[in-house]
Design a protein around this motif. Structure first.
Motif, PDB file in Angstrom:
ATOM      1  N   GLY A  22     -13.056  -6.044  31.281  1.00  0.00           N
ATOM      2  CA  GLY A  22     -11.855  -5.214  31.237  1.00  0.00           C
ATOM      3  C   GLY A  22     -11.738  -4.297  32.435  1.00  0.00           C
ATOM      4  O   GLY A  22     -10.644  -4.118  32.994  1.00  0.00           O
ATOM      5  N   PHE A  23     -12.855  -3.715  32.857  1.00  0.00           N
ATOM      6  CA  PHE A  23     -12.875  -2.846  34.037  1.00  0.00           C
ATOM      7  C   PHE A  23     -12.435  -3.625  35.274  1.00  0.00           C
ATOM      8  O   PHE A  23     -11.578  -3.178  36.049  1.00  0.00           O
ATOM      9  N   ALA A  24     -13.019  -4.814  35.460  1.00  0.00           N
ATOM     10  CA  ALA A  24     -12.689  -5.621  36.637  1.00  0.00           C
ATOM     11  C   ALA A  24     -11.221  -6.049  36.621  1.00  0.00           C
ATOM     12  O   ALA A  24     -10.532  -6.001  37.653  1.00  0.00           O
ATOM     13  N   LEU A  25     -10.712  -6.480  35.455  1.00  0.00           N
ATOM     14  CA  LEU A  25      -9.317  -6.911  35.362  1.00  0.00           C
ATOM     15  C   LEU A  25      -8.362  -5.742  35.618  1.00  0.00           C
ATOM     16  O   LEU A  25      -7.299  -5.933  36.218  1.00  0.00           O
ATOM     17  N   ALA A  26      -8.736  -4.550  35.166  1.00  0.00           N
ATOM     18  CA  ALA A  26      -7.890  -3.377  35.407  1.00  0.00           C
ATOM     19  C   ALA A  26      -7.802  -3.061  36.900  1.00  0.00           C
ATOM     20  O   ALA A  26      -6.732  -2.718  37.417  1.00  0.00           O
ATOM     21  N   VAL A  27      -8.929  -3.178  37.612  1.00  0.00           N
ATOM     22  CA  VAL A  27      -8.920  -2.952  39.056  1.00  0.00           C
ATOM     23  C   VAL A  27      -8.026  -3.984  39.749  1.00  0.00           C
ATOM     24  O   VAL A  27      -7.223  -3.651  40.632  1.00  0.00           O
ATOM     25  N   LEU A  40     -16.733   1.459  41.919  1.00  0.00           N
ATOM     26  CA  LEU A  40     -18.065   0.868  41.737  1.00  0.00           C
ATOM     27  C   LEU A  40     -18.799   1.439  40.520  1.00  0.00           C
ATOM     28  O   LEU A  40     -19.997   1.189  40.363  1.00  0.00           O
ATOM     29  N   PHE A  41     -18.108   2.202  39.672  1.00  0.00           N
ATOM     30  CA  PHE A  41     -18.764   2.741  38.482  1.00  0.00           C
ATOM     31  C   PHE A  41     -19.420   1.633  37.660  1.00  0.00           C
ATOM     32  O   PHE A  41     -20.576   1.742  37.251  1.00  0.00           O
ATOM     33  N   MET A  42     -18.667   0.569  37.407  1.00  0.00           N
ATOM     34  CA  MET A  42     -19.182  -0.492  36.546  1.00  0.00           C
ATOM     35  C   MET A  42     -20.350  -1.242  37.187  1.00  0.00           C
ATOM     36  O   MET A  42     -21.422  -1.355  36.575  1.00  0.00           O
ATOM     37  N   PRO A  43     -20.215  -1.785  38.428  1.00  0.00           N
ATOM     38  CA  PRO A  43     -21.377  -2.483  38.997  1.00  0.00           C
ATOM     39  C   PRO A  43     -22.581  -1.571  39.229  1.00  0.00           C
ATOM     40  O   PRO A  43     -23.723  -2.018  39.120  1.00  0.00           O
ATOM     41  N   MET A  44     -22.365  -0.284  39.532  1.00  0.00           N
ATOM     42  CA  MET A  44     -23.496   0.620  39.711  1.00  0.00           C
ATOM     43  C   MET A  44     -24.199   0.890  38.384  1.00  0.00           C
ATOM     44  O   MET A  44     -25.426   0.969  38.326  1.00  0.00           O
ATOM     45  N   ALA A  45     -23.414   1.029  37.298  1.00  0.00           N
ATOM     46  CA  ALA A  45     -24.027   1.222  35.978  1.00  0.00           C
ATOM     47  C   ALA A  45     -24.773  -0.031  35.545  1.00  0.00           C
ATOM     48  O   ALA A  45     -25.833   0.047  34.913  1.00  0.00           O
ATOM     49  N   GLU A  46     -24.243  -1.198  35.903  1.00  0.00           N
ATOM     50  CA  GLU A  46     -24.878  -2.458  35.529  1.00  0.00           C
ATOM     51  C   GLU A  46     -26.159  -2.695  36.324  1.00  0.00           C
ATOM     52  O   GLU A  46     -27.155  -3.182  35.782  1.00  0.00           O
ATOM     53  N   THR A  47     -26.142  -2.340  37.611  1.00  0.00           N
ATOM     54  CA  THR A  47     -27.270  -2.643  38.491  1.00  0.00           C
ATOM     55  C   THR A  47     -28.316  -1.533  38.485  1.00  0.00           C
ATOM     56  O   THR A  47     -29.514  -1.798  38.320  1.00  0.00           O
TER      57      THR A  47
END
Length: 604
Positions: A481-486, A393-400
């Motif tokens: 890129g983060f989402a596709l890597a997951v 959740l690093f990416m969605p938490m940084a975004e939100t």
């Protein structure tokens, strides 16, 4: 054509109060100098005639600070289902027109079906026409919810030192965050435990586990367990304010149990997809809502990464501990698991030979060996699960929330068992407080200490700065890129080791970009730029000098934000989103006006 959304096109003078008749469809929340509630409009009067309308508005009934006004409002005894009539001043919800700002107007209209905010200046002009204009079922639900909230208030009065515990319990159990203070909310955010404060699939999962545990103790059959669980979850989804997460989790559990009952294969992926499609069919706008994205991101991480990884690491060891005395099971296990069982049996035999008490109690001797092993495996499960969810959740938490909380991995490991115990205690305690208050006193004390322990975790401040810090939201290409890597990691688990290594390296790369944000801010070079932020009656000027130095003059002010706003902070809600939208990670010079010291603390 009769929707209140079209009010401005009907020739109504919006500079004057409009006589409005409607039904209160939310329990009124008392603030410092007002009551707030949602009103389902039935009729409005203009040009001397009544016109039938439909649609909700959010009303604030202001109460001047004198005893007569409070007596008048208390005499009305406004509650859910009342039909009232009053002159209302209609206004569009306020939106701060800065890049990166939260679109409160869109959120109210798309998510809550509320197009207007209404103000009633004098409680003396409000007339109650009927006690109840809603269905009997809705009244039962609303009254039971009110009794539960009053039960929490009775156990932990808001004016007492225990009031903070009551505010947290209202948020965790019923989704009522109106009593939370800004410090508590920020503590949960900084510690990476904010997901515990809002109703989420985790709450539903823990509730389901607690309910199933008690049903097992009662020796209920499988069909009875499934039926009772679904009834309980449906009731919970009706009682909470934020209905999307519990509804999603309840739908997933229902689909899973239905497949089990029909002896069909059960896919967690299909259950998550079914819940998403059902909710989006009901409310397509949820697709663009941050809570929906975070909730389903966590659900997909659990289904696609956490469970498969645990099934390949700790779960086999946990299964190997069952029926330790049965030697014939060893041949069905992998060699290292059979070796583990053999060594544990040798330890049990050695202890029995050394201690006469254990020789006389073989079952107890076995538990002496097995319990520590199970605790170690259980702890490993929690650490792995927490790390996968937190890092995923690093990416969605940084975004939100514009925050990276690495410390949340350790704190969540401690918080999960506390949360399980809290829910197991809270559900019967709050029901008792609402029905038989005298029986809730003792469990209420235990619940207070458990909730206080959870709050103590959020107040832990011994971590280095790099374990919890603010950051701008990642660029779109980094997020993709983060989402596709997951997704690539989830797809390659158990299939191709080479693909797993490659996708893991890609994930580390994009995760590093999210947590470090090595990108330059979007600032002019060699020019003077002055930006006046829209802060209502407050002030905030962001200045960029020709040499690239940045200055912030004030941080939103305090004058227009009264106690009714509660945890709302202009530094966090107005200034920060603009700075994050431009990728600004640091400010060189800050000049603060009177009353802005708390606002700047929220920014940093």
């Amino acid at each position: 054509p009769t929707d209140i959304h079209n009010l401005s096109g009907w020739g109504v003078d919006l500079n004057r109060d409009v006589l409005t008749e409607g039904v209160i469809v939310s329990n009124p929340i008392r603030g410092h100098n007002s009551f707030r509630f949602d009103l389902e409009c039935r009729r409005i009067e203009y040009d001397g005639e009544w016109r039938k309308v439909r649609g909700k508005i959010q009303v604030r009934l202001f109460t001047p600070s004198n005893a007569q006004s409070w007596e008048a409002i208390e005499a009305l005894s406004l509650r859910y289902g009342n039909l009232i009539q009053a002159p209302v001043r209609f206004e569009k919800p306020w939106v701060y027109r800065n890049p990166g700002s939260f679109d409160f107007r869109w959120w109210l209209e798309a998510i809550n079906d509320i197009s207007w905010e209404g103000k009633i200046r004098n409680p003396g002009v409000v007339r109650k026409l009927s006690e109840s204009q809603t269905s009997r079922f809705s009244m039962i639900v609303a009254n039971f919810r009110s009794r539960l909230l009053r039960g929490i208030e009775r156990l932990y009065p808001s004016w007492s030192p225990e009031g903070r515990v009551g505010a947290v319990l209202k948020a965790i159990l019923l989704g009522d965050r109106s009593s939370l203070d800004s410090d508590t909310v920020e503590n949960f955010r900084q510690s990476g435990l904010y997901h515990l404060l809002v109703i989420s699939g985790l709450h539903v999962g823990l509730l389901a586990s607690v309910v199933l545990f008690f049903l097992y103790l009662l020796r209920a059959g499988e069909a009875w367990r499934a039926g009772c669980l679904l009834i309980f979850l449906a009731t919970f989804a009706l009682l909470v304010d934020q209905r999307a997460p519990p509804l999603r989790a309840s739908l997933m559990i229902a689909a899973y149990l239905r497949a089990r009952y029909l002896y069909r294969d059960r896919s967690v992926w299909n259950a998550v997809g079914f819940g998403a499609l059902f909710l989006l069919f009901h409310r397509p706008a949820w697709l663009f809502e941050a809570g929906f994205a975070l909730s389903f991101s966590a659900a997909l991480l659990i289904a696609g990464l956490a469970l498969p990884i645990l099934q390949r690491t700790t779960f086999p060891y946990r299964r190997a501990l069952f029926h330790l005395r049965d030697v014939e099971l060893d041949v069905n296990l992998a060699p290292h698991l059979a070796q583990l069982r053999l060594e544990l049996r040798m330890i049990v035999a050695w202890l029995r030979a050394k201690v006469s008490f254990l020789r006389r109690h073989p079952s107890f001797c076995e538990q002496v060996v097995m319990v520590p092993v199970r605790i170690v495996l259980w702890t490993a499960d929690l650490v792995l699960f927490s790390a996968i969810i937190q890092v995923g959740l690093f990416m969605p938490m940084a975004e939100t929330f514009h925050r990276i909380t690495i410390i949340g991995i350790g704190l969540n490991t401690l918080a999960f068992p506390l949360m399980t115990l809290l829910i197991a205690l809270a559900v019967p305690t709050v029901i008792l407080a609402a029905t038989v208050p005298i029986l809730a006193a003792l469990p209420g004390k235990l619940l207070f200490w458990v909730t206080s322990a959870l709050l103590a975790l959020t107040e832990f401040r011994g971590e280095p700065l790099w374990m919890s810090y603010r950051t701008p939201g990642p660029p779109a290409w980094v997020a993709v890129g983060f989402a596709l890597a997951v997704i690539a990691i989830a797809s390659s688990l158990g299939r191709s080791r080479r693909a797993l290594v490659v996708s893991g390296c890609l994930f580390i790369t994009f995760a590093g970009l999210v947590v470090s944000y090595p990108f330059a801010p979007e600032l002019p070079k060699g020019a003077l730029e002055v930006t006046a932020l829209d802060c209502g009656r407050g002030d905030a000027l962001f200045t960029v000098l020709p040499d690239g130095a940045t200055l912030l003059w004030d941080a939103g002010g305090r004058e227009q934000f009264g106690p009714d706003i509660g945890r709302w902070n202009p530094g966090e809600e107005i200034v920060s989103p603009y700075l994050w939208s431009r990728g600004v990670k640091k400010i060189d010079i800050v000049v603060l006006g009177e009353g802005s010291d708390e606002n700047i603390n929220a920014i940093i």
